[in-house]
Write an enzyme that holds these catalytic residues in place. Structure first.
Site, PDB file in Angstrom:
ATOM      1  N   HIS A  86       0.846  -1.189   0.000  1.00  9.67           N
ATOM      2  CA  HIS A  86       0.000   0.000   0.000  1.00  9.67           C
ATOM      3  C   HIS A  86       0.882   1.240   0.000  1.00  9.67           C
ATOM      4  O   HIS A  86       1.849   1.313   0.760  1.00  9.67           O
ATOM      5  CB  HIS A  86      -0.903   0.021   1.244  1.00  9.67           C
ATOM      6  CG  HIS A  86      -1.763   1.238   1.303  1.00  9.67           C
ATOM      7  ND1 HIS A  86      -2.955   1.331   0.635  1.00  9.67           N
ATOM      8  CD2 HIS A  86      -1.579   2.428   1.919  1.00  9.67           C
ATOM      9  CE1 HIS A  86      -3.476   2.523   0.835  1.00  9.67           C
ATOM     10  NE2 HIS A  86      -2.669   3.213   1.619  1.00  9.67           N
ATOM     11  N   ASP A 165     -14.771   2.681   7.881  1.00  6.41           N
ATOM     12  CA  ASP A 165     -13.751   3.556   7.308  1.00  6.41           C
ATOM     13  C   ASP A 165     -14.281   4.284   6.080  1.00  6.41           C
ATOM     14  O   ASP A 165     -14.001   5.463   5.871  1.00  6.41           O
ATOM     15  CB  ASP A 165     -12.492   2.769   6.929  1.00  6.41           C
ATOM     16  CG  ASP A 165     -11.486   3.700   6.255  1.00  6.41           C
ATOM     17  OD1 ASP A 165     -11.012   4.610   6.953  1.00  6.41           O
ATOM     18  OD2 ASP A 165     -11.245   3.567   5.052  1.00  6.41           O
ATOM     19  N   ARG A 172     -14.025  12.783   6.906  1.00 10.22           N
ATOM     20  CA  ARG A 172     -12.749  13.460   7.210  1.00 10.22           C
ATOM     21  C   ARG A 172     -12.304  14.335   6.046  1.00 10.22           C
ATOM     22  O   ARG A 172     -11.755  15.410   6.230  1.00 10.22           O
ATOM     23  CB  ARG A 172     -11.667  12.418   7.509  1.00 10.22           C
ATOM     24  CG  ARG A 172     -11.838  11.746   8.866  1.00 10.22           C
ATOM     25  CD  ARG A 172     -10.969  10.502   8.967  1.00 10.22           C
ATOM     26  NE  ARG A 172      -9.586  10.773   8.703  1.00 10.22           N
ATOM     27  CZ  ARG A 172      -8.743   9.930   8.104  1.00 10.22           C
ATOM     28  NH1 ARG A 172      -9.150   8.726   7.733  1.00 10.22           N
ATOM     29  NH2 ARG A 172      -7.489  10.264   7.881  1.00 10.22           N
ATOM     30  N   SER A 187      -7.198   3.903   9.322  1.00 11.56           N
ATOM     31  CA  SER A 187      -7.960   3.833   8.082  1.00 11.56           C
ATOM     32  C   SER A 187      -7.281   2.872   7.096  1.00 11.56           C
ATOM     33  O   SER A 187      -7.904   1.958   6.539  1.00 11.56           O
ATOM     34  CB  SER A 187      -8.058   5.247   7.487  1.00 11.56           C
ATOM     35  OG  SER A 187      -8.455   5.217   6.147  1.00 11.56           O
ATOM     36  N   LYS A 191      -8.372  -1.572   6.383  1.00 10.82           N
ATOM     37  CA  LYS A 191      -8.690  -2.144   5.070  1.00 10.82           C
ATOM     38  C   LYS A 191      -7.684  -3.226   4.695  1.00 10.82           C
ATOM     39  O   LYS A 191      -8.048  -4.273   4.168  1.00 10.82           O
ATOM     40  CB  LYS A 191      -8.695  -1.033   4.009  1.00 10.82           C
ATOM     41  CG  LYS A 191      -9.902  -0.119   4.145  1.00 10.82           C
ATOM     42  CD  LYS A 191      -9.840   1.071   3.209  1.00 10.82           C
ATOM     43  CE  LYS A 191      -8.818   2.080   3.646  1.00 10.82           C
ATOM     44  NZ  LYS A 191      -8.950   3.424   3.143  1.00 10.82           N
TER      45      LYS A 191
HETATM   46  N1  URA Z   1      -5.585   6.648   2.666  1.00 10.18           N
HETATM   47  C1  URA Z   1      -6.541   6.022   3.387  1.00 10.18           C
HETATM   48  O1  URA Z   1      -7.019   4.964   2.998  1.00 10.18           O
HETATM   49  N2  URA Z   1      -6.931   6.579   4.524  1.00 10.18           N
HETATM   50  C2  URA Z   1      -6.425   7.736   5.011  1.00 10.18           C
HETATM   51  O2  URA Z   1      -6.818   8.172   6.070  1.00 10.18           O
HETATM   52  C3  URA Z   1      -5.439   8.375   4.255  1.00 10.18           C
HETATM   53  C4  URA Z   1      -5.031   7.810   3.081  1.00 10.18           C
END
Ligand code: URA
Length: 428
Positions: A86, A165, A172, A187, A191
């Site tokens: 990621h 999320d 957010r 966050s 995932k």
């Molecule tokens: N990417 C995400 O998935 N969440 C965040 O809070 C920031 C970047």
């Protein structure tokens, strides 16, 4: 029976610098996902968290509650070790495109559930959607079959993955509460942990084009995420990588696919190749395949074969010409010398304004729009020769893109040495 709390009580605890209990965290995330806590209450709580922070136990519980809001994928039927990557997001960051098939070609399986771009950083799905026929939406059965047969899938995350999320991130985004390390870490990791892979490599970007502008903040985010992954049994390593200069020579959708294919063909810009190989080595080491050298799979065409299989399996035609843009505007080098600076944020905003990115979730993106630069930092440039090429379908966008590039590049005598991988953060 689970304790029932009151949203205002939970907000006040954090507002006053207190610690949220496990039961308060579980309750507020569950109630918010069900709609029993209102958006304005969750916004107040997110702002209190941004200003007051959370300790390691609170972040761990918050992450676990976000995972528990949805389903956790079961990858146990996949006959290869599973590992994902990621990136916290950058400009020209097309690395997933060559990386996923490369790691698959080396024997691992890469289950990459991705998002779309928002703001000045591009989204992997938007890039792949510039390939004619390619589709991002797969059923669970299709996802698992492709993972087993091809070894790499890049597709859209389903609604069942960490729904808390999904809702909170959108909130957010419009309430100035994205930039809180506990919220970013939970966050991303909720995932990635729910996705079910056994190892994970994080590319935490540092610099003007990244969320984290300083190395100290990036390191703290990296450390928080590595600890969260390890606590959930996912072998997690983070690389801190430079995002003061955009990666490669392109920012946009189709242009980034083209550049990725060059890398898979054994060429491409040196920084993209270096970062792809560094991340591939970490991913392979994370699942015990460290004896395999990914550079061989790039050189002998196995990574390209895996790319073609990955694109075809999702309906894409790997041989189809990619969409171009209707208008091109060239920016020439103002003087002769060496390109000493090319600012990632300026290039990212220019590509976005040309139509490559979106301002709101529901906006369409243009496949052909973007920025191509003919010289990277450290390269010689000649006065009056093309330096940047702006591509768009709508010529009226060019002026605003040019404004984003004002002061974004410099020509001088010598460029500072550029390091791509700044450091690694490993489990303690
Ligand atoms: N990417 C995400 O998935 N969440 C965040 O809070 C920031 C970047």
């Amino acid at each position: 029976m689970a304790e029932v709390h009151d949203a205002v009580e939970v907000i006040r605890v954090k507002r006053d610098g207190g610690r949220l209990s496990d039961s308060q965290i579980d309750w507020v995330l569950d109630a918010y996902t069900r709609g029993a806590v209102a958006d304005e209450q969750m916004s107040a709580l997110a702002m209190a968290i941004l200003l007051r922070g959370m300790d390691a136990d609170e972040i761990a519980r918050w992450t676990a509650a976000m995972i528990a809001s949805g389903e956790r994928l079961d990858l146990s039927s996949v006959p290869r070790p599973t590992v994902d990557k990621h990136s916290t997001g950058g400009v020209g960051d097309k690395i997933t495109l060559p990386l996923a098939p490369l790691v698959a070609a080396c024997g691992a399986a890469v289950p990459q559930l991705s998002g779309r771009g928002l703001g000045h950083t591009g989204g992997t799905l938007d890039k792949l959607e510039s390939i004619p026929g390619w589709r991002a939406g797969l059923s669970n059965a299709e996802f698992l079959a492709q993972l087993a047969n091809v070894g790499a899938v890049v597709c859209a995350a389903g609604d069942e993955l960490a729904p808390a999320d999904r809702k909170l991130y959108a909130l957010r985004d419009v309430t100035g509460t994205v930039e809180a390390i506990p919220l970013i870490a939970s966050s991303i990791m909720s995932k990635k942990i729910a996705e079910g892979s056994s190892a994970l490599v994080l590319d935490v970007k540092v610099g003007t084009g990244a969320f984290m502008k300083s190395e100290a903040d990036a390191r703290e985010l990296a450390r928080t995420m590595v600890e969260l992954g390890s606590a959930h049994g996912v072998h997690t390593v983070a690389l801190l990588t430079d995002m003061s200069t955009p990666l490669g020579r392109t920012a946009g959708n189709a242009v980034e696919v083209e550049e990725s294919v060059e890398v898979l063909a054994g060429g491409g810009p040196g920084d993209v190749v270096e970062l792809t190989l560094s991340l591939a080595r970490e991913m392979l080491a994370g699942v015990g395949l460290d004896a395999v050298d990914p550079a061989d799979a790039l050189a002998d065409g196995r990574a390209m074969d895996a790319w073609r299989a990955m694109i075809s399996a999702q309906g894409g035609d790997p041989d189809a010409p990619l969409p171009g843009a209707r208008e091109t505007h060239v920016v020439v080098a103002p003087s002769s010398g060496v390109l000493t600076r090319l600012d990632a944020y300026g290039v990212g905003v220019a590509a976005w304004r040309l139509g490559a990115g979106r301002a709101r979730k529901e906006d369409p993106v243009s496949a052909g729009a973007g920025v191509v630069w003919h010289a990277g930092v450290g390269d010689e440039v000649t006065a009056g020769h093309p330096l940047l090429e702006l591509r768009t379908d709508e010529p009226e966008r060019i002026e605003r893109a040019l404004q984003a590039l004002e002061g974004a590049f410099e020509v001088g005598d010598a460029a500072p040495e550029r390091r791509i991988v700044l450091d690694a953060v490993r489990p303690s």
